[in-house]
Design an enzyme around this catalytic site. Structure first.
Site, PDB file in Angstrom:
ATOM      1  N   LYS A   1      46.957  17.225 -43.475  1.00  0.00           N
ATOM      2  CA  LYS A   1      46.169  16.870 -42.297  1.00  0.00           C
ATOM      3  C   LYS A   1      45.284  18.046 -41.902  1.00  0.00           C
ATOM      4  O   LYS A   1      45.472  19.185 -42.355  1.00  0.00           O
ATOM      5  CB  LYS A   1      47.089  16.510 -41.132  1.00  0.00           C
ATOM      6  CG  LYS A   1      47.940  17.665 -40.632  1.00  0.00           C
ATOM      7  CD  LYS A   1      48.762  17.267 -39.426  1.00  0.00           C
ATOM      8  CE  LYS A   1      49.582  18.467 -38.912  1.00  0.00           C
ATOM      9  NZ  LYS A   1      50.285  18.147 -37.659  1.00  0.00           N
TER      10      LYS A   1
ATOM     11  N   ARG B   1      56.549  12.905 -27.822  1.00  0.00           N
ATOM     12  CA  ARG B   1      55.187  12.554 -28.222  1.00  0.00           C
ATOM     13  C   ARG B   1      55.226  11.143 -28.792  1.00  0.00           C
ATOM     14  O   ARG B   1      55.583  10.188 -28.105  1.00  0.00           O
ATOM     15  CB  ARG B   1      54.642  13.570 -29.233  1.00  0.00           C
ATOM     16  CG  ARG B   1      54.533  14.990 -28.708  1.00  0.00           C
ATOM     17  CD  ARG B   1      53.737  15.910 -29.628  1.00  0.00           C
ATOM     18  NE  ARG B   1      54.021  15.697 -31.051  1.00  0.00           N
ATOM     19  CZ  ARG B   1      53.658  16.526 -32.011  1.00  0.00           C
ATOM     20  NH1 ARG B   1      52.988  17.626 -31.718  1.00  0.00           N
ATOM     21  NH2 ARG B   1      53.965  16.280 -33.265  1.00  0.00           N
TER      22      ARG B   1
ATOM     23  N   TYR C   1      28.870  40.951 -24.966  1.00  0.00           N
ATOM     24  CA  TYR C   1      28.704  40.322 -23.659  1.00  0.00           C
ATOM     25  C   TYR C   1      29.678  40.876 -22.621  1.00  0.00           C
ATOM     26  O   TYR C   1      30.874  41.015 -22.873  1.00  0.00           O
ATOM     27  CB  TYR C   1      28.911  38.812 -23.756  1.00  0.00           C
ATOM     28  CG  TYR C   1      27.827  38.088 -24.519  1.00  0.00           C
ATOM     29  CD1 TYR C   1      26.496  38.192 -24.141  1.00  0.00           C
ATOM     30  CD2 TYR C   1      28.150  37.290 -25.607  1.00  0.00           C
ATOM     31  CE1 TYR C   1      25.499  37.519 -24.840  1.00  0.00           C
ATOM     32  CE2 TYR C   1      27.174  36.611 -26.309  1.00  0.00           C
ATOM     33  CZ  TYR C   1      25.843  36.733 -25.919  1.00  0.00           C
ATOM     34  OH  TYR C   1      24.868  36.053 -26.609  1.00  0.00           O
TER      35      TYR C   1
ATOM     36  N   MET D   1      29.333  33.820 -30.430  1.00  0.00           N
ATOM     37  CA  MET D   1      29.313  32.590 -31.213  1.00  0.00           C
ATOM     38  C   MET D   1      29.184  32.848 -32.707  1.00  0.00           C
ATOM     39  O   MET D   1      29.823  32.176 -33.522  1.00  0.00           O
ATOM     40  CB  MET D   1      28.164  31.691 -30.746  1.00  0.00           C
ATOM     41  CG  MET D   1      28.123  30.348 -31.444  1.00  0.00           C
ATOM     42  SD  MET D   1      26.788  29.282 -30.866  1.00  0.00           S
ATOM     43  CE  MET D   1      27.329  28.929 -29.193  1.00  0.00           C
TER      44      MET D   1
END
Length: 386
Positions: free
Chosen positions: A38, A139, A273, A321
């Site tokens: 998965k 779940r 930043y 990013m």
């Protein structure tokens, strides 16, 4: 080594993958192995890893979503090559396509059974069903008070020729925390769920409960099939118990980039930043052209390690990013020098586990989040990769 001009790359060692599967198989000689692929095989590439698993003799593949299952079938993995179990369904899902593709389907509630049976009647293809019990994870899966009704409904459909109940299963909440009281409680609840289903007439091909940590630590939970995810990729699901090598495992993924810039800056210079990092004195900075858009966690800001020219460095300031910065401490490696974010640790480099600790998360998240714009290069293929 990165190819010339390449910004970043994840290398996937398929020989290590096969070795991990062999090590896991030694632990589960009385059970079959499911290779969980998965989430694009935890970021490693679903199809290449699935093919290598099949070449290594694994007969079961596990995925979360029907789209993942259908993609493997569309890529040429036929039902006679592997059973594919899909366990995360939502209303209106592609039940008919999954039936036609020979996908095993997990059912956790009456709504899912109803939708599945409607698709069986439309397609004329009987379903292979795994009934999932919620034994305490909270779940997916049927609660104990709903389990008898779900089992009985499935058996009525089986008597009508609409499906076969081929599996009974559940999932641990804390198998990665040895001694957690939920472990024994869930094993007891699963035994109770099995006993009811089998008294009612279910004769499953497989009963399965164990994930990677249970595969490594709980042999009594192996039953007929174990579902190995993280361990298959050479990472320890129980790092507090043992490192990968302690279990005969070897990390499969390494992540590399190249320095895009090296420059000298004065003391007191802000970096990235927000200037959360300010240089203590005159130093050199290296720019690494990979960022959170590539899957490098922003939580790595100021904490995560990399290896450059044999030395560990720490991310300086915020991860952006597309890039982050490291303080090189006055060293001046050439532009283009390789930056090893994480690997198998055999050359002294950081590992995905090191990154998980630095970011306050787990190694699962580190490898799974590496994005699509980072190319994968596959090493050590057996010939199964086509």
């Amino acid at each position: 080594m990165l190819a010339e001009g390449q910004r970043a790359e994840a290398t996937i060692d398929l020989a290590a993958l096969r070795g991990n599967l062999a090590a896991l198989r030694e632990r589960v000689v009385s059970a079959d192995l499911m290779a969980v692929v998965k989430a694009d095989a935890y970021g490693h590439g679903a199809l290449p890893c699935a093919l290598e698993a099949l070449a290594a003799g694994v007969g079961w593949l596990g995925v979360a979503t029907p789209e993942e299952a259908l993609a493997l079938r569309a890529a040429g993995i036929a039902p006679e090559q592997a059973r594919i179990l899909c366990w995360l369904w939502t209303p209106g899902g592609p039940w008919a396509q999954a039936l036609r593709a020979g996908v095993d389907i997990s059912v956790s509630g009456q709504w899912a059974l109803d939708e599945l049976l409607a698709a069986v009647r439309v397609t004329g293809v009987p379903a292979r069903v795994h009934l999932k019990a919620d034994t305490g994870l909270g779940r997916n899966g049927a609660q104990p008070h709903d389990w008898p009704d779900l089992v009985d409904a499935a058996l009525r459909a089986q008597a009508a020729g609409l499906l076969t109940v081929v599996g009974l299963w559940s999932h641990f909440a804390a198998a990665d925390e040895p001694g957690h009281p939920s472990i024994q409680a869930q094993q007891d609840a699963f035994a109770t769920a099995l006993a009811y289903a089998e008294r009612a007439g279910v004769r499953p091909e497989v009963r399965h409960l164990a994930n990677s940590p249970a595969t490594l630590l709980l042999p009594g939970a192996h039953y007929d099939l174990v579902r190995t995810g993280l361990a298959m990729y050479g990472l320890s699901p129980v790092p507090q118990v043992g490192a990968p090598a302690d279990f005969g495992l070897r990390p499969v993924m390494s992540l590399r980039a190249r320095l895009a810039l090296v420059k000298q800056v004065p003391g007191g210079h802000g970096v990235s930043y927000g200037h959360h990092y300010v240089t203590a004195g005159e130093t050199t900075l290296g720019l690494v052209p990979i960022g959170y858009a590539d899957g490098v966690p922003r939580h790595a800001s100021g904490t995560a390690p990399v290896q450059i020219a044999g030395k560990w460095r720490t991310v300086a300031g915020r991860v952006a990013m597309d890039q982050f910065v490291v303080d090189l401490g006055g060293d001046t490696p050439p532009v283009g020098e390789e930056v090893l974010l994480f690997g198998n640790g055999e050359r002294g480099e950081p590992t995905a586990e090191d990154w998980g600790r630095a970011c306050g998360t787990i190694s699962y998240e580190i490898v799974t989040r590496i994005g699509a714009r980072v190319p994968r290069r596959y090493l050590g293929a057996s010939g199964a990769l086509r």
